[in-house]
Write a protein that holds these residues in place. Structure first.
Motif, PDB file in Angstrom:
ATOM      1  N   HIS A 108       0.842  -1.193   0.000  1.00  0.00           N
ATOM      2  CA  HIS A 108       0.000   0.000   0.000  1.00  0.00           C
ATOM      3  C   HIS A 108       0.881   1.249   0.000  1.00  0.00           C
ATOM      4  N   GLU A 109       0.419   2.299  -0.620  1.00  0.00           N
ATOM      5  CA  GLU A 109       1.031   3.619  -0.519  1.00  0.00           C
ATOM      6  C   GLU A 109       2.507   3.608  -0.930  1.00  0.00           C
ATOM      7  N   LEU A 110       2.797   2.979  -2.046  1.00  0.00           N
ATOM      8  CA  LEU A 110       4.162   2.923  -2.555  1.00  0.00           C
ATOM      9  C   LEU A 110       4.550   4.267  -3.160  1.00  0.00           C
ATOM     10  N   ASP A 111       5.682   4.793  -2.736  1.00  0.00           N
ATOM     11  CA  ASP A 111       6.182   6.071  -3.234  1.00  0.00           C
ATOM     12  C   ASP A 111       6.526   5.953  -4.715  1.00  0.00           C
ATOM     13  N   ASP A 112       5.918   6.818  -5.541  1.00  0.00           N
ATOM     14  CA  ASP A 112       6.147   6.754  -6.985  1.00  0.00           C
ATOM     15  C   ASP A 112       7.485   7.339  -7.410  1.00  0.00           C
ATOM     16  N   ASN A 113       8.191   8.000  -6.497  1.00  0.00           N
ATOM     17  CA  ASN A 113       9.425   8.700  -6.860  1.00  0.00           C
ATOM     18  C   ASN A 113      10.694   7.970  -6.433  1.00  0.00           C
ATOM     19  N   ALA A 114      10.563   6.764  -5.872  1.00  0.00           N
ATOM     20  CA  ALA A 114      11.743   6.042  -5.385  1.00  0.00           C
ATOM     21  C   ALA A 114      11.621   4.570  -5.776  1.00  0.00           C
ATOM     22  N   PRO A 115      12.752   3.912  -6.017  1.00  0.00           N
ATOM     23  CA  PRO A 115      12.698   2.512  -6.457  1.00  0.00           C
ATOM     24  C   PRO A 115      12.475   1.542  -5.299  1.00  0.00           C
ATOM     25  N   LEU A 116      11.858   0.435  -5.609  1.00  0.00           N
ATOM     26  CA  LEU A 116      11.764  -0.708  -4.708  1.00  0.00           C
ATOM     27  C   LEU A 116      12.593  -1.823  -5.324  1.00  0.00           C
ATOM     28  N   ARG A 117      13.607  -2.280  -4.596  1.00  0.00           N
ATOM     29  CA  ARG A 117      14.508  -3.314  -5.118  1.00  0.00           C
ATOM     30  C   ARG A 117      14.320  -4.584  -4.304  1.00  0.00           C
ATOM     31  N   LEU A 118      14.055  -5.674  -4.991  1.00  0.00           N
ATOM     32  CA  LEU A 118      13.754  -6.944  -4.324  1.00  0.00           C
ATOM     33  C   LEU A 118      14.686  -8.028  -4.838  1.00  0.00           C
ATOM     34  N   ARG A 119      15.241  -8.790  -3.911  1.00  0.00           N
ATOM     35  CA  ARG A 119      16.018  -9.977  -4.253  1.00  0.00           C
ATOM     36  C   ARG A 119      15.347 -11.180  -3.612  1.00  0.00           C
ATOM     37  N   LEU A 120      15.142 -12.212  -4.381  1.00  0.00           N
ATOM     38  CA  LEU A 120      14.397 -13.387  -3.934  1.00  0.00           C
ATOM     39  C   LEU A 120      15.239 -14.646  -4.092  1.00  0.00           C
ATOM     40  N   ALA A 121      15.233 -15.489  -3.062  1.00  0.00           N
ATOM     41  CA  ALA A 121      15.810 -16.829  -3.140  1.00  0.00           C
ATOM     42  C   ALA A 121      14.745 -17.780  -2.605  1.00  0.00           C
ATOM     43  N   GLN A 122      14.284 -18.674  -3.453  1.00  0.00           N
ATOM     44  CA  GLN A 122      13.105 -19.479  -3.131  1.00  0.00           C
ATOM     45  C   GLN A 122      13.398 -20.967  -3.234  1.00  0.00           C
ATOM     46  N   PHE A 123      13.245 -21.683  -2.113  1.00  0.00           N
ATOM     47  CA  PHE A 123      13.215 -23.136  -2.109  1.00  0.00           C
ATOM     48  C   PHE A 123      11.751 -23.566  -1.983  1.00  0.00           C
ATOM     49  N   PRO A 124      11.431 -24.820  -2.246  1.00  0.00           N
ATOM     50  CA  PRO A 124      10.063 -25.258  -1.976  1.00  0.00           C
ATOM     51  C   PRO A 124       9.699 -24.999  -0.508  1.00  0.00           C
ATOM     52  N   GLN A 125       8.685 -24.202  -0.279  1.00  0.00           N
ATOM     53  CA  GLN A 125       8.136 -23.911   1.047  1.00  0.00           C
ATOM     54  C   GLN A 125       9.006 -23.003   1.912  1.00  0.00           C
ATOM     55  N   LEU A 126      10.124 -22.498   1.396  1.00  0.00           N
ATOM     56  CA  LEU A 126      11.007 -21.641   2.191  1.00  0.00           C
ATOM     57  C   LEU A 126      11.481 -20.478   1.333  1.00  0.00           C
ATOM     58  N   SER A 127      11.130 -19.243   1.738  1.00  0.00           N
ATOM     59  CA  SER A 127      11.440 -18.052   0.939  1.00  0.00           C
ATOM     60  C   SER A 127      12.348 -17.102   1.703  1.00  0.00           C
ATOM     61  N   PHE A 128      13.347 -16.565   1.004  1.00  0.00           N
ATOM     62  CA  PHE A 128      14.201 -15.504   1.534  1.00  0.00           C
ATOM     63  C   PHE A 128      14.019 -14.298   0.616  1.00  0.00           C
ATOM     64  N   VAL A 129      13.623 -13.169   1.190  1.00  0.00           N
ATOM     65  CA  VAL A 129      13.397 -11.962   0.401  1.00  0.00           C
ATOM     66  C   VAL A 129      14.119 -10.804   1.075  1.00  0.00           C
ATOM     67  N   ARG A 130      14.946 -10.107   0.320  1.00  0.00           N
ATOM     68  CA  ARG A 130      15.617  -8.916   0.822  1.00  0.00           C
ATOM     69  C   ARG A 130      15.134  -7.725   0.005  1.00  0.00           C
ATOM     70  N   VAL A 131      14.589  -6.725   0.695  1.00  0.00           N
ATOM     71  CA  VAL A 131      13.950  -5.610   0.017  1.00  0.00           C
ATOM     72  C   VAL A 131      14.547  -4.293   0.477  1.00  0.00           C
ATOM     73  N   ALA A 132      14.988  -3.479  -0.465  1.00  0.00           N
ATOM     74  CA  ALA A 132      15.376  -2.094  -0.211  1.00  0.00           C
ATOM     75  C   ALA A 132      14.254  -1.231  -0.767  1.00  0.00           C
ATOM     76  N   MET A 133      13.720  -0.328   0.057  1.00  0.00           N
ATOM     77  CA  MET A 133      12.494   0.350  -0.353  1.00  0.00           C
ATOM     78  C   MET A 133      12.337   1.705   0.312  1.00  0.00           C
ATOM     79  N   PRO A 134      11.503   2.553  -0.305  1.00  0.00           N
ATOM     80  CA  PRO A 134      11.145   3.831   0.316  1.00  0.00           C
ATOM     81  C   PRO A 134      10.019   3.607   1.326  1.00  0.00           C
ATOM     82  N   ALA A 135       9.466   4.696   1.846  1.00  0.00           N
ATOM     83  CA  ALA A 135       8.328   4.591   2.757  1.00  0.00           C
ATOM     84  C   ALA A 135       7.177   3.858   2.067  1.00  0.00           C
ATOM     85  N   ILE A 136       6.578   2.912   2.800  1.00  0.00           N
ATOM     86  CA  ILE A 136       5.522   2.076   2.222  1.00  0.00           C
ATOM     87  C   ILE A 136       4.789   1.384   3.363  1.00  0.00           C
TER      88      ILE A 136
END
Length: 315
Positions: free
Chosen positions: A48-76
């Motif tokens: 919700h309320e994602l800032d339109d002026n700044a990037p959201l960067r997501l890195r995902l590593a996914q095993f079956p049933q186990l997720s690792f997500v690293r997110v660099a983001m603005p206010a949200i």
């Protein structure tokens, strides 16, 4: 099974490992990025309320049933609108930078600096990201992975943790995001390490983790996570723990153990597990995945381990 669960199973559960990097700028770009939109829908996460002026960067590593997500983001503002289909899922949140507020009407275990464990439940979870520059590590896991770890059933706050205990665990996740899902061999041992790292983080957040003044327990924790590294020897373990090698050896000797013995046991145990799960792997491949320099070194470890004939037969 709901459409969301079907989407997830169809996309991820048949893969040994999946990795991705995505960058979007604002809510319009998010809506236009079909891959990310589908992932968020399948994971049951709403932005919700994602800032339109700044990037959201997501890195995902996914095993079956186990997720690792690293997110660099603005206010949200992020929401996990949990329902009955989320009742078997838990989550870990680690704040790596910025100001972030995590809230839910359900149980929430917290520990400074910025560690959260969300047990299974159906109450919605809200994450308010407050600064203009923030970074979060998010891990989604099946509750059964940590079912044997004693955890509070109500919200609780544990005293601050020594940041040095986090260092090897976060280092593993950083390397995990660099794995090429198309080329990475031997995903089974990588998944086993990822599961142990996840369990170690839950123990750390719950307070069921080694303290700074217990080098023996801390060494065992490090060995459990990084047994596969051939460079992991007495001197390296002592350096990582901030103690002298002689001190570390004395701590093990007081308990009738040795550092090299503990390391060998961890590697042999994982070698048996890997062989059982992947009978097609050669001894050389197993030796490489579990920190032995060669198949002959693995055979010697099996021979020298307590109950050597039984250990050799088991693999």
């Amino acid at each position: 099974m709901s459409g969301r669960r079907e989407d997830w199973a169809r996309t991820f559960d048949g893969l040994d490992f999946y990795a991705a990097r995505l960058t979007v700028h604002g809510s319009r770009a998010l809506a236009a990025n079909t891959g990310l939109a589908n992932y968020l829908r399948a994971a049951n996460v709403v932005l919700h309320e994602l800032d339109d002026n700044a990037p959201l960067r997501l890195r995902l590593a996914q095993f079956p049933q186990l997720s690792f997500v690293r997110v660099a983001m603005p206010a949200i503002r992020m929401e996990w609108p949990r329902d009955a289909q989320s009742a078997d899922r838990a989550a870990i949140i680690i704040i790596l930078g910025g100001r972030i507020h995590v809230r839910t009407e359900g149980a929430l275990l917290t520990r400074e600096p910025g560690l959260f464990y969300i047990p299974p439940g159906t109450e919605p979870l809200w994450i308010d990201v407050l600064d203009t520059d923030n970074e979060v590590l998010y891990i989604s896991l099946p509750a059964g992975l940590v079912a044997d770890i004693p955890l509070a059933t109500a919200s609780a706050h544990v005293s601050s943790v020594d940041p040095s205990l986090l260092t090897p665990l976060l280092a593993f996740t950083t390397g995990l995001f660099a794995v090429d899902s198309e080329q990475a061999p031997l995903m089974a041992p990588l998944r086993l390490v990822a599961e142990e790292v996840t369990r170690s983080l839950v123990r750390l957040i719950s307070g069921d983790a080694p303290t700074r003044d217990n080098p023996y327990a801390r060494a065992l924790d490090l060995i459990a996570v990084e047994y596969h590294a051939q460079s992991l020897r007495i001197a390296e373990i002592a350096r990582r723990l901030g103690v002298a090698p002689r001190t570390l050896q004395a701590e093990f000797a007081r308990r009738g153990d040795t550092v090299s013995g503990a390391l060998r046991r961890a590697r042999v145990s994982e070698a048996r597990t890997l062989r059982s799960a992947n009978p097609g792997l050669s001894m050389g491949e197993i030796a490489h995945a579990t920190g032995f320099g060669s198949a002959s070194a693995l055979f010697r470890a099996l021979r020298d381990d307590a109950g050597d004939r039984e250990a050799l037969g088991a693999i």
